[in-house]
Design a protein around this motif. Structure first.
Motif, mmCIF file in Angstrom:
data_model
loop_
_atom_site.group_PDB
_atom_site.id
_atom_site.type_symbol
_atom_site.label_atom_id
_atom_site.label_comp_id
_atom_site.label_asym_id
_atom_site.label_seq_id
_atom_site.Cartn_x
_atom_site.Cartn_y
_atom_site.Cartn_z
ATOM 1 N N ARG A 163 11.390 12.978 2.884
ATOM 2 C CA ARG A 163 12.766 12.463 2.941
ATOM 3 C C ARG A 163 12.975 11.568 4.158
ATOM 4 O O ARG A 163 13.629 10.524 4.071
ATOM 5 C CB ARG A 163 13.737 13.642 2.970
ATOM 6 C CG ARG A 163 13.893 14.343 1.626
ATOM 7 C CD ARG A 163 15.117 15.231 1.627
ATOM 8 N NE ARG A 163 14.943 16.351 2.544
ATOM 9 C CZ ARG A 163 14.482 17.528 2.186
ATOM 10 N NH1 ARG A 163 14.150 17.760 0.928
ATOM 11 N NH2 ARG A 163 14.358 18.512 3.076
ATOM 12 N N GLU A 164 12.415 11.981 5.306
ATOM 13 C CA GLU A 164 12.556 11.153 6.501
ATOM 14 C C GLU A 164 11.866 9.803 6.335
ATOM 15 O O GLU A 164 12.380 8.774 6.783
ATOM 16 C CB GLU A 164 11.982 11.900 7.705
ATOM 17 C CG GLU A 164 12.793 13.134 8.098
ATOM 18 C CD GLU A 164 12.132 13.912 9.209
ATOM 19 O OE1 GLU A 164 11.000 13.536 9.607
ATOM 20 O OE2 GLU A 164 12.726 14.905 9.688
ATOM 21 N N GLU A 181 14.056 7.627 4.204
ATOM 22 C CA GLU A 181 15.182 7.122 4.975
ATOM 23 C C GLU A 181 14.740 6.000 5.913
ATOM 24 O O GLU A 181 15.438 4.984 6.072
ATOM 25 C CB GLU A 181 15.819 8.263 5.770
ATOM 26 C CG GLU A 181 16.525 9.300 4.913
ATOM 27 C CD GLU A 181 17.684 8.718 4.139
ATOM 28 O OE1 GLU A 181 18.310 7.754 4.644
ATOM 29 O OE2 GLU A 181 17.946 9.192 3.018
ATOM 30 N N ARG A 182 13.550 6.176 6.556
ATOM 31 C CA ARG A 182 13.061 5.110 7.432
ATOM 32 C C ARG A 182 12.784 3.835 6.650
ATOM 33 O O ARG A 182 13.126 2.732 7.096
ATOM 34 C CB ARG A 182 11.801 5.579 8.170
ATOM 35 C CG ARG A 182 12.065 6.620 9.243
ATOM 36 C CD ARG A 182 10.867 6.761 10.162
ATOM 37 N NE ARG A 182 9.666 7.148 9.428
ATOM 38 C CZ ARG A 182 9.298 8.408 9.230
ATOM 39 N NH1 ARG A 182 10.050 9.407 9.700
ATOM 40 N NH2 ARG A 182 8.189 8.690 8.580
ATOM 41 N N LYS A 226 14.181 2.963 3.899
ATOM 42 C CA LYS A 226 15.469 2.393 3.481
ATOM 43 C C LYS A 226 16.091 1.591 4.620
ATOM 44 O O LYS A 226 16.612 0.483 4.420
ATOM 45 C CB LYS A 226 16.395 3.525 3.041
ATOM 46 C CG LYS A 226 17.720 3.030 2.471
ATOM 47 C CD LYS A 226 18.659 4.195 2.205
ATOM 48 C CE LYS A 226 18.075 5.162 1.220
ATOM 49 N NZ LYS A 226 19.060 6.234 0.889
ATOM 50 N N VAL A 227 16.022 2.170 5.838
ATOM 51 C CA VAL A 227 16.596 1.463 6.991
ATOM 52 C C VAL A 227 15.841 0.170 7.273
ATOM 53 O O VAL A 227 16.432 -0.879 7.543
ATOM 54 C CB VAL A 227 16.589 2.391 8.223
ATOM 55 C CG1 VAL A 227 16.993 1.621 9.471
ATOM 56 C CG2 VAL A 227 17.525 3.567 7.997
ATOM 57 N N TYR A 261 17.492 -0.558 -3.680
ATOM 58 C CA TYR A 261 17.988 0.724 -4.218
ATOM 59 C C TYR A 261 17.095 1.202 -5.373
ATOM 60 O O TYR A 261 16.747 2.380 -5.473
ATOM 61 C CB TYR A 261 19.429 0.549 -4.676
ATOM 62 C CG TYR A 261 19.974 1.760 -5.381
ATOM 63 C CD1 TYR A 261 20.430 2.858 -4.667
ATOM 64 C CD2 TYR A 261 20.023 1.811 -6.765
ATOM 65 C CE1 TYR A 261 20.925 3.977 -5.310
ATOM 66 C CE2 TYR A 261 20.517 2.926 -7.425
ATOM 67 C CZ TYR A 261 20.968 4.014 -6.691
ATOM 68 O OH TYR A 261 21.453 5.121 -7.334
ATOM 69 N N LEU A 300 13.692 2.511 -4.163
ATOM 70 C CA LEU A 300 13.762 3.794 -3.465
ATOM 71 C C LEU A 300 14.041 4.971 -4.403
ATOM 72 O O LEU A 300 13.722 6.107 -4.080
ATOM 73 C CB LEU A 300 14.850 3.756 -2.379
ATOM 74 C CG LEU A 300 14.572 2.862 -1.178
ATOM 75 C CD1 LEU A 300 15.753 2.846 -0.234
ATOM 76 C CD2 LEU A 300 13.317 3.326 -0.450
ATOM 77 N N HIS A 301 14.628 4.690 -5.558
ATOM 78 C CA HIS A 301 15.052 5.775 -6.444
ATOM 79 C C HIS A 301 14.346 5.788 -7.795
ATOM 80 O O HIS A 301 14.614 6.642 -8.610
ATOM 81 C CB HIS A 301 16.568 5.694 -6.704
ATOM 82 C CG HIS A 301 17.391 5.959 -5.490
ATOM 83 N ND1 HIS A 301 17.684 4.975 -4.554
ATOM 84 C CD2 HIS A 301 17.986 7.099 -5.032
ATOM 85 C CE1 HIS A 301 18.430 5.480 -3.593
ATOM 86 N NE2 HIS A 301 18.632 6.774 -3.840
#
Length: 296
Positions: free
Chosen positions: A165-166, A169-170, A172-173, A241, A244-245
């Motif tokens: 998950r981290e 998130e990284r 995505k950022v 998006y 990522l999904h």
């Protein structure tokens, strides 16, 4: 003689002659009771019927040879007094006493063996209980180790999921910084009303301005993703998006994807990725189709 009477008494009580002679010899001819004690104590010995080792010059039942041909009663020698033989009644009484003594010895031996058997059984039960307790402790230790192993595996699995998950998130950022950092600057001019080309079929610029856009993305496996974006966001935000999904069907989240519009059919290029959604005509809602991007 007294020894011979004791031997005869032992024989009358049922003891073998050789065994009775051995008992009398090994007890030093101290009497019937001592011989019987020896017989009761050693009756289970494997060599009980073997003759004893006699000292040199003397054997049981034989006198040492006399030298000089004289009689045992020589000058200066004491005369051996012989005991009178026992009467029949005395023999029966002595036999009775011996039989009672034998019964008493057997009783004592039986009681001793019974006590020993009880003690052995007690020890056997105690050892069985100790073995059962040790086995139970071993099972409890194994169950405890198994529970600790399951907890450790669960903690490792939770930590692995947290790391994934981290990482998402990284990523995505980083993608947002890469594609959205210049988007605000590039889309700012679009907020100003531009010149409207003259066309007889164009509506007057009085239509409603939308701040948000609802995008439905259809994946190749038949599933769909729905998300609301800002009208001024770039189309690259939608692609980010989706990447990522999306599931594993498209290549494990690594292969780039290409976005298509349903009607009219249109494939968006890399240049379109930096254009706002409202400029691409996707406001207030649109349906996009995901396809794998062909490697050039």
């Amino acid at each position: 003689m007294a020894e011979r009477t004791a031997l005869e008494s032992l024989i009358e009580m049922g003891f073998p002659r050789g065994r009775a002679e051995k008992a009398l010899a090994l007890t030093g001819n101290q009497g019937i009771e001592a011989a019987m004690d020896w017989l009761m104590e050693h009756e289970d010995d494997p060599d009980v019927d073997e003759p004893p080792a006699s000292p040199l010059g003397h054997s049981l039942g034989h006198e040492p040879p006399s030298y000089g041909g004289g009689s045992p009663e020589g000058p200066g020698s004491a005369k051996v007094e012989e005991k009178p033989p026992l009467s029949e009644e005395e023999k029966r009484e002595q036999t009775k006493r011996m039989l009672e003594l034998v019964a008493q010895k057997q009783k004592e031996r039986g009681e001793r063996e019974q006590r020993e058997a009880v003690e052995r059984e007690r020890q056997r039960r105690r050892q069985g209980q100790e073995l059962s307790a040790a086995r139970q402790r071993l099972q409890e230790d194994e169950m405890r180790r198994a529970a600790e192993e399951r907890r450790r595996e669960k903690a490792e699995e939770t930590a692995a999921r947290q790391r994934v998950r981290e990482k998402i998130e990284r990523d995505k950022v980083e993608r947002a910084k890469k594609f959205g950092g210049t988007g605000s600057q590039m889309t700012s001019p679009a907020t100003e009303p531009g010149p409207v080309p003259s066309s007889p079929s164009q509506e007057p610029p009085t239509k409603r301005e939308y701040d948000q856009c609802r995008i439905q993305v259809r994946l190749p496996d038949g599933t769909s993703l729905t998300q609301t974006f800002k009208a001024r966001e770039q189309l690259a935000a939608v692609r980010l998006y989706v990447e990522l999904h999306r599931g594993e069907e498209l290549g494990g989240g690594q292969d780039p994807v290409q976005l298509l519009s349903g009607f009219p059919r249109r494939a968006f290029s890399e240049a379109d990725m930096e254009r706002p959604l409202q400029e691409l005509g996707l406001v207030p809602s649109a349906v996009l189709i995901v396809a794998k991007k062909c490697a050039s």
